[in-house]
Design an enzyme around this catalytic site. Sequence first.
Site, PDB file in Angstrom:
ATOM      1  N   CYS A  13      38.715 -32.238  76.365  1.00 23.59           N
ATOM      2  CA  CYS A  13      39.189 -33.515  75.917  1.00 23.59           C
ATOM      3  C   CYS A  13      40.633 -33.560  76.186  1.00 23.59           C
ATOM      4  CB  CYS A  13      38.712 -33.878  74.527  1.00 23.59           C
ATOM      5  SG  CYS A  13      39.125 -32.863  73.249  1.00 23.59           S
ATOM      6  N   HIS A  70      36.396  -6.359  63.036  1.00 21.89           N
ATOM      7  CA  HIS A  70      36.080  -7.860  63.237  1.00 21.89           C
ATOM      8  C   HIS A  70      34.631  -8.397  63.032  1.00 21.89           C
ATOM      9  CE1 HIS A  70      40.390  -8.199  64.155  1.00 21.89           C
ATOM     10  NE2 HIS A  70      39.851  -7.296  65.191  1.00 21.89           N
ATOM     11  N   ASP A  86      35.077 -34.856  78.223  1.00 19.00           N
ATOM     12  CA  ASP A  86      35.415 -36.581  78.303  1.00 19.00           C
ATOM     13  C   ASP A  86      36.197 -37.088  79.643  1.00 19.00           C
ATOM     14  OD1 ASP A  86      37.991 -36.362  77.341  1.00 19.00           O
ATOM     15  OD2 ASP A  86      37.694 -37.272  75.413  1.00 19.00           O
ATOM     16  N   THR A 142      42.972 -33.335  74.011  1.00 15.86           N
ATOM     17  CA  THR A 142      43.858 -32.451  73.384  1.00 15.86           C
ATOM     18  C   THR A 142      43.210 -31.052  73.023  1.00 15.86           C
ATOM     19  OG1 THR A 142      42.693 -33.042  71.404  1.00 15.86           O
ATOM     20  CG2 THR A 142      45.077 -33.997  71.969  1.00 15.86           C
ATOM     21  N   HIS A 182      38.679 -11.013  68.609  1.00 21.42           N
ATOM     22  CA  HIS A 182      38.616 -10.946  66.804  1.00 21.42           C
ATOM     23  C   HIS A 182      37.701 -11.891  66.757  1.00 21.42           C
ATOM     24  CE1 HIS A 182      43.233  -9.511  66.003  1.00 21.42           C
ATOM     25  NE2 HIS A 182      42.552  -8.799  67.025  1.00 21.42           N
TER      26      HIS A 182
HETATM   27  C1  RB5 Z   1      40.363 -39.705  74.262  1.00 23.27           C
HETATM   28  O1  RB5 Z   1      41.319 -40.859  74.181  1.00 23.27           O
HETATM   29  C2  RB5 Z   1      40.764 -38.613  73.223  1.00 23.27           C
HETATM   30  O2  RB5 Z   1      40.908 -39.204  71.840  1.00 23.27           O
HETATM   31  C3  RB5 Z   1      40.259 -37.393  73.334  1.00 23.27           C
HETATM   32  O3  RB5 Z   1      39.974 -36.998  74.716  1.00 23.27           O
HETATM   33  C4  RB5 Z   1      40.436 -36.129  72.555  1.00 23.27           C
HETATM   34  O4  RB5 Z   1      41.708 -35.753  72.647  1.00 23.27           O
HETATM   35  C5  RB5 Z   1      39.960 -36.133  71.199  1.00 23.27           C
HETATM   36  O5  RB5 Z   1      40.397 -35.187  70.263  1.00 23.27           O
END
Ligand code: RB5
Length: 150
Positions: free
Chosen positions: A65, A133, A8, A67, A98
């Site tokens: 993304c 596994h 994203d 996180t 695994h």
């Molecule tokens: C975008 O702001 C953020 O929410 C997205 O990149 C991500 O971290 C969602 O899990």
Amino acid sequence: MKIGIASDHAGFELKEYLKESLKKEGYSIIDYGPEVKKVVDYPDYGEKVARGIQNKEIDYGILICGTGIGMDIVANKFKGVRAARCCSIYDAVLAREHNNANVITLGGRLIGKDLAFEIVKIFISTPFTKGRHLKRVNKIKRIENERYTC
Ligand code: RB5
């Protein structure tokens, strides 16, 4: 080996960096977008890579993304996709050995690009150990067959 990548907006720069770095090392990469940095919704791009795994267009997927969490949640909704959010080399080794993970998710806002590249390279070059596994991964497949429809 074919690798798909998508992000994203929060993962866009890391996507571009990993794509170019992997290409330089000779890997074949399909970029599922976005093509330019713009605000997008991560489920749309997570789905593209997950479908690429399902239709065997790619062997591995990389999803980024902010996180890595949103992409992980999305990718794991798709039958046949085993996505692992990796923050370390050790995560990547064990996700392959695994769990036979076929998608790696990364946090573009959490991880430096050099470490991300090392983690991805370890992920795509580590084989599944099978052995004890295999039985466990087969149980994941049984659960998918019972409950998952997409
Ligand atoms: C975008 O702001 C953020 O929410 C997205 O990149 C991500 O971290 C969602 O899990």
